[in-house]
Design a protein around this motif. Sequence first.
Motif, mmCIF file in Angstrom:
data_model
loop_
_atom_site.group_PDB
_atom_site.id
_atom_site.type_symbol
_atom_site.label_atom_id
_atom_site.label_comp_id
_atom_site.label_asym_id
_atom_site.label_seq_id
_atom_site.Cartn_x
_atom_site.Cartn_y
_atom_site.Cartn_z
ATOM 1 N N GLY A 71 0.779 -1.233 0.000
ATOM 2 C CA GLY A 71 0.000 0.000 0.000
ATOM 3 C C GLY A 71 0.808 1.278 0.000
ATOM 4 N N VAL A 72 2.133 1.191 -0.017
ATOM 5 C CA VAL A 72 2.997 2.367 0.030
ATOM 6 C C VAL A 72 3.734 2.508 -1.304
ATOM 7 N N PRO A 73 3.638 3.683 -1.949
ATOM 8 C CA PRO A 73 4.405 3.881 -3.185
ATOM 9 C C PRO A 73 5.894 3.971 -2.863
ATOM 10 N N ILE A 74 6.694 3.142 -3.566
ATOM 11 C CA ILE A 74 8.134 3.125 -3.299
ATOM 12 C C ILE A 74 8.959 3.520 -4.517
ATOM 13 N N GLY A 75 8.297 3.707 -5.658
ATOM 14 C CA GLY A 75 9.045 4.078 -6.850
ATOM 15 C C GLY A 75 8.175 4.095 -8.089
ATOM 16 N N THR A 76 8.854 4.180 -9.223
ATOM 17 C CA THR A 76 8.156 4.216 -10.510
ATOM 18 C C THR A 76 8.813 3.263 -11.493
ATOM 19 N N LEU A 77 8.012 2.830 -12.432
ATOM 20 C CA LEU A 77 8.492 2.084 -13.590
ATOM 21 C C LEU A 77 8.036 2.847 -14.815
ATOM 22 N N ASP A 78 8.963 3.165 -15.683
ATOM 23 C CA ASP A 78 8.630 3.833 -16.938
ATOM 24 C C ASP A 78 8.831 2.867 -18.090
ATOM 25 N N ILE A 79 7.810 2.744 -18.925
ATOM 26 C CA ILE A 79 7.928 2.073 -20.212
ATOM 27 C C ILE A 79 8.077 3.194 -21.228
ATOM 28 N N VAL A 80 9.120 3.133 -22.035
ATOM 29 C CA VAL A 80 9.424 4.209 -22.981
ATOM 30 C C VAL A 80 9.650 3.650 -24.375
ATOM 31 N N ASP A 81 9.446 4.520 -25.353
ATOM 32 C CA ASP A 81 9.736 4.191 -26.750
ATOM 33 C C ASP A 81 9.110 2.876 -27.190
ATOM 34 N N PHE A 82 7.851 2.660 -26.794
ATOM 35 C CA PHE A 82 7.138 1.463 -27.227
ATOM 36 C C PHE A 82 7.055 1.469 -28.754
ATOM 37 N N ASP A 83 7.511 0.402 -29.362
ATOM 38 C CA ASP A 83 7.564 0.291 -30.816
ATOM 39 C C ASP A 83 6.817 -0.982 -31.222
ATOM 40 N N PRO A 84 5.488 -0.867 -31.500
ATOM 41 C CA PRO A 84 4.718 -2.065 -31.823
ATOM 42 C C PRO A 84 5.128 -2.715 -33.144
ATOM 43 N N GLN A 85 5.679 -1.937 -34.068
ATOM 44 C CA GLN A 85 6.112 -2.513 -35.334
ATOM 45 C C GLN A 85 7.292 -3.454 -35.126
ATOM 46 N N ASN A 86 8.269 -3.020 -34.338
ATOM 47 C CA ASN A 86 9.453 -3.840 -34.090
ATOM 48 C C ASN A 86 9.345 -4.643 -32.795
ATOM 49 N N MET A 87 8.191 -4.504 -32.125
ATOM 50 C CA MET A 87 7.842 -5.311 -30.958
ATOM 51 C C MET A 87 8.865 -5.193 -29.820
ATOM 52 N N ARG A 88 9.069 -3.931 -29.356
ATOM 53 C CA ARG A 88 10.022 -3.700 -28.268
ATOM 54 C C ARG A 88 9.666 -2.425 -27.516
ATOM 55 N N PHE A 89 10.210 -2.314 -26.292
ATOM 56 C CA PHE A 89 10.150 -1.075 -25.526
ATOM 57 C C PHE A 89 11.296 -1.058 -24.541
ATOM 58 N N GLY A 90 11.565 0.145 -24.022
ATOM 59 C CA GLY A 90 12.593 0.311 -23.005
ATOM 60 C C GLY A 90 11.948 0.506 -21.645
ATOM 61 N N ILE A 91 12.734 0.244 -20.598
ATOM 62 C CA ILE A 91 12.235 0.466 -19.246
ATOM 63 C C ILE A 91 13.256 1.231 -18.414
ATOM 64 N N GLY A 92 12.715 1.949 -17.441
ATOM 65 C CA GLY A 92 13.515 2.620 -16.428
ATOM 66 C C GLY A 92 12.830 2.421 -15.094
ATOM 67 N N ILE A 93 13.609 2.163 -14.061
ATOM 68 C CA ILE A 93 13.056 1.864 -12.737
ATOM 69 C C ILE A 93 13.671 2.797 -11.706
ATOM 70 N N LEU A 94 12.822 3.285 -10.810
ATOM 71 C CA LEU A 94 13.288 4.036 -9.646
ATOM 72 C C LEU A 94 12.696 3.402 -8.398
#
Length: 172
Positions: A71-94
């Motif tokens: 129940g406590v927020p401890i960070g974030t996850l970012d999904i970036v540069d989602f590319d459905p054509q090439n079927m990939r994305f990047g992630i960043g975690i805090l």
Amino acid sequence: MSSSSEDICLLRAIEPYDIESLYLWENDAEVWRVSGSLAPVSRERLMRFIEEQSYDIYATQQMRLIIEREGVPIGTLDIVDFDPQNMRFGIGILIYDTSHRRHGYARSVIESVKRYGRDTLGVHQIWANVAADNGASRQLFEQCGFEQCGCRREWIKRGREFVDELEYQCIL
């Protein structure tokens, strides 16, 4: 986001009540070292971001989620540069507070996002960029099945020095 019995964290959409956590995290100069930020962010700007946040990843090519533990927020996850054509994305975690690090939370989040990417979005690969001097993150991604596939030499400026940025990818 789907979870399984081995998940120890929850990934969820950003809510208006997350504003104070986001304000703290986004305005911490230590976080800027890994996020690439250069200036503080106002509460008003963050509230607008929350209100405008679209979770149609096909339209925005990105998504920010809150990492929550009991129940406590401890960070974030970012999904970036989602590319459905090439079927990939990047992630960043805090994982913000150092007391929440090295408990397996980030590993749990990566495994959840790998399942989401494979089972929901149908991606073939996920990538991440990590500063060469960030040993904990390098170890984390390697333990989660990511392999180093490239290096951008002297890519990140830290004070008067430059640090390499390592590229990691995980084929699902």
